[in-house]
Design a protein around this motif. Structure first.
Motif, PDB file in Angstrom:
ATOM      1  N   SER A  84      45.659  66.664  45.722  1.00 19.82           N
ATOM      2  CA  SER A  84      45.466  67.570  46.849  1.00 19.82           C
ATOM      3  C   SER A  84      44.360  68.548  46.488  1.00 19.82           C
ATOM      4  O   SER A  84      43.604  68.298  45.542  1.00 19.82           O
ATOM      5  CB  SER A  84      46.778  68.294  47.182  1.00 19.82           C
ATOM      6  N   PRO A  91      37.942  69.853  52.895  1.00 18.06           N
ATOM      7  CA  PRO A  91      38.310  68.445  52.726  1.00 18.06           C
ATOM      8  C   PRO A  91      38.337  68.024  51.254  1.00 18.06           C
ATOM      9  O   PRO A  91      37.864  68.737  50.371  1.00 18.06           O
ATOM     10  CB  PRO A  91      37.182  67.717  53.461  1.00 18.06           C
ATOM     11  N   PHE A 108      47.606  58.525  52.754  1.00 18.20           N
ATOM     12  CA  PHE A 108      47.034  59.832  53.088  1.00 18.20           C
ATOM     13  C   PHE A 108      48.036  60.589  53.957  1.00 18.20           C
ATOM     14  O   PHE A 108      48.521  60.071  54.957  1.00 18.20           O
ATOM     15  CB  PHE A 108      45.696  59.663  53.804  1.00 18.20           C
ATOM     16  N   THR A 110      49.985  64.973  54.228  1.00 16.37           N
ATOM     17  CA  THR A 110      49.764  66.405  54.011  1.00 16.37           C
ATOM     18  C   THR A 110      50.878  66.983  53.143  1.00 16.37           C
ATOM     19  O   THR A 110      51.993  66.469  53.107  1.00 16.37           O
ATOM     20  CB  THR A 110      49.684  67.152  55.351  1.00 16.37           C
ATOM     21  N   LEU A 122      45.771  64.465  59.892  1.00 18.63           N
ATOM     22  CA  LEU A 122      44.539  64.362  59.116  1.00 18.63           C
ATOM     23  C   LEU A 122      43.457  63.677  59.923  1.00 18.63           C
ATOM     24  O   LEU A 122      43.736  62.929  60.860  1.00 18.63           O
ATOM     25  CB  LEU A 122      44.770  63.530  57.844  1.00 18.63           C
ATOM     26  N   LEU A 124      40.148  61.283  58.769  1.00 17.90           N
ATOM     27  CA  LEU A 124      39.404  60.642  57.692  1.00 17.90           C
ATOM     28  C   LEU A 124      38.072  60.158  58.234  1.00 17.90           C
ATOM     29  O   LEU A 124      37.986  59.709  59.386  1.00 17.90           O
ATOM     30  CB  LEU A 124      40.180  59.465  57.101  1.00 17.90           C
ATOM     31  N   ASP A 133      35.032  58.090  62.105  1.00 15.46           N
ATOM     32  CA  ASP A 133      36.147  59.032  61.988  1.00 15.46           C
ATOM     33  C   ASP A 133      37.423  58.364  62.489  1.00 15.46           C
ATOM     34  O   ASP A 133      37.396  57.619  63.470  1.00 15.46           O
ATOM     35  CB  ASP A 133      35.909  60.285  62.818  1.00 15.46           C
ATOM     36  N   THR A 139      51.688  62.277  59.699  1.00 15.46           N
ATOM     37  CA  THR A 139      51.646  61.455  58.492  1.00 15.46           C
ATOM     38  C   THR A 139      52.918  61.573  57.658  1.00 15.46           C
ATOM     39  O   THR A 139      53.592  62.597  57.666  1.00 15.46           O
ATOM     40  CB  THR A 139      50.445  61.850  57.611  1.00 15.46           C
ATOM     41  N   THR A 157      35.974  60.950  53.433  1.00 10.72           N
ATOM     42  CA  THR A 157      36.386  62.344  53.488  1.00 10.72           C
ATOM     43  C   THR A 157      37.757  62.447  54.149  1.00 10.72           C
ATOM     44  O   THR A 157      37.997  61.820  55.180  1.00 10.72           O
ATOM     45  CB  THR A 157      35.349  63.168  54.294  1.00 10.72           C
ATOM     46  N   VAL A 158      38.646  63.241  53.534  1.00 12.88           N
ATOM     47  CA  VAL A 158      39.997  63.448  54.059  1.00 12.88           C
ATOM     48  C   VAL A 158      40.149  64.934  54.351  1.00 12.88           C
ATOM     49  O   VAL A 158      40.017  65.766  53.456  1.00 12.88           O
ATOM     50  CB  VAL A 158      41.063  63.002  53.036  1.00 12.88           C
ATOM     51  N   PRO A 167      45.311  68.495  52.751  1.00 11.24           N
ATOM     52  CA  PRO A 167      45.067  67.055  52.686  1.00 11.24           C
ATOM     53  C   PRO A 167      45.493  66.521  51.324  1.00 11.24           C
ATOM     54  O   PRO A 167      45.243  67.151  50.296  1.00 11.24           O
ATOM     55  CB  PRO A 167      43.554  66.932  52.890  1.00 11.24           C
ATOM     56  N   ALA A 169      46.295  62.764  48.893  1.00  6.32           N
ATOM     57  CA  ALA A 169      46.077  61.322  48.746  1.00  6.32           C
ATOM     58  C   ALA A 169      46.925  60.778  47.612  1.00  6.32           C
ATOM     59  O   ALA A 169      47.211  61.474  46.635  1.00  6.32           O
ATOM     60  CB  ALA A 169      44.600  61.046  48.469  1.00  6.32           C
TER      61      ALA A 169
END
Length: 200
Positions: A84, A91, A108, A110, A122, A124, A133, A139, A157-158, A167, A169
């Protein structure tokens, strides 16, 4: 000579404009479209601050994770750590891929200020010369998204959508095209070469 150079430039420009990014929301479908996947689980991280840039590997591929205010580890339940960042409004950028990567995917979602999962939204963005995009709403830690491009990816980009969540991952996958995709690409390039020779 000049007309040939102009024709070559137009051909290159035309092929660049045809670059396409395909989105996968199923990990199984994503993995069937790629070859030689490499994984990064982030389980070596802890819930502590890190630098703005981390050099990472996923199998034989290298990449960098970047966030302007710094990266943080998150999660940790059962030893499952996530990536994170420090600021909910900035991002995480995955970039500087090595090994010809044109496929990028992962889970992905939060997290909150304590680095624990919280429901959120999110956006991406995958870039390969053009940008695509994709929004993920509501999520969960198992939400998967993957991008496969017909050219090399330059970044993914997240970002959050402005809500008070970070954000995050996990289980990032980097890969290259299926060999069949390479074969079709080479056949197409070969046909262009034959057509150019015949015109001369």
């Amino acid at each position: 000579m000049k007309p040939l150079c102009l024709a070559a430039a137009l051909l290159c420009a035309g092929s660049g404009a045809q670059a396409a990014i395909t989105v996968y929301t199923s990990q199984a479908a994503f993995l069937s479209a790629v070859s030689a996947p490499g994984y990064d689980t982030f389980d070596d991280l802890r819930v502590v601050p890190y630098a703005t840039t981390l050099d990472r590997t996923a199998g034989t591929y290298g990449y960098q994770a970047y966030s302007p205010d710094g990266l943080w580890g998150a999660g940790g339940t059962g030893g499952d750590y996530w990536l994170s960042n420090e600021n909910a409004y900035t991002p995480i950028v995955f970039q500087n891929f090595t090994g010809g990567v044109n496929a990028f995917g992962g889970n992905f979602f939060t997290s909150n200020i304590s680095g624990q999962y919280v429901i959120g939204n999110l956006v991406l963005a995958a870039a390969d010369g053009s940008t695509l995009d994709y929004a993920l709403n509501g999520t969960t830690t198992s939400t998967f998204l993957g991008f496969v491009s017909d050219t090399a990816l330059t970044s993914v980009t997240v970002a959050g959508d402005g809500g008070l969540y970070w954000p995050t991952a996990n289980n990032v996958v980097l890969a290259v095209p299926e060999p069949a995709t390479y074969g079709m690409l080479l056949a197409g390039v070969g046909l262009l070469g034959v057509a150019a020779r015949r015109r001369r």
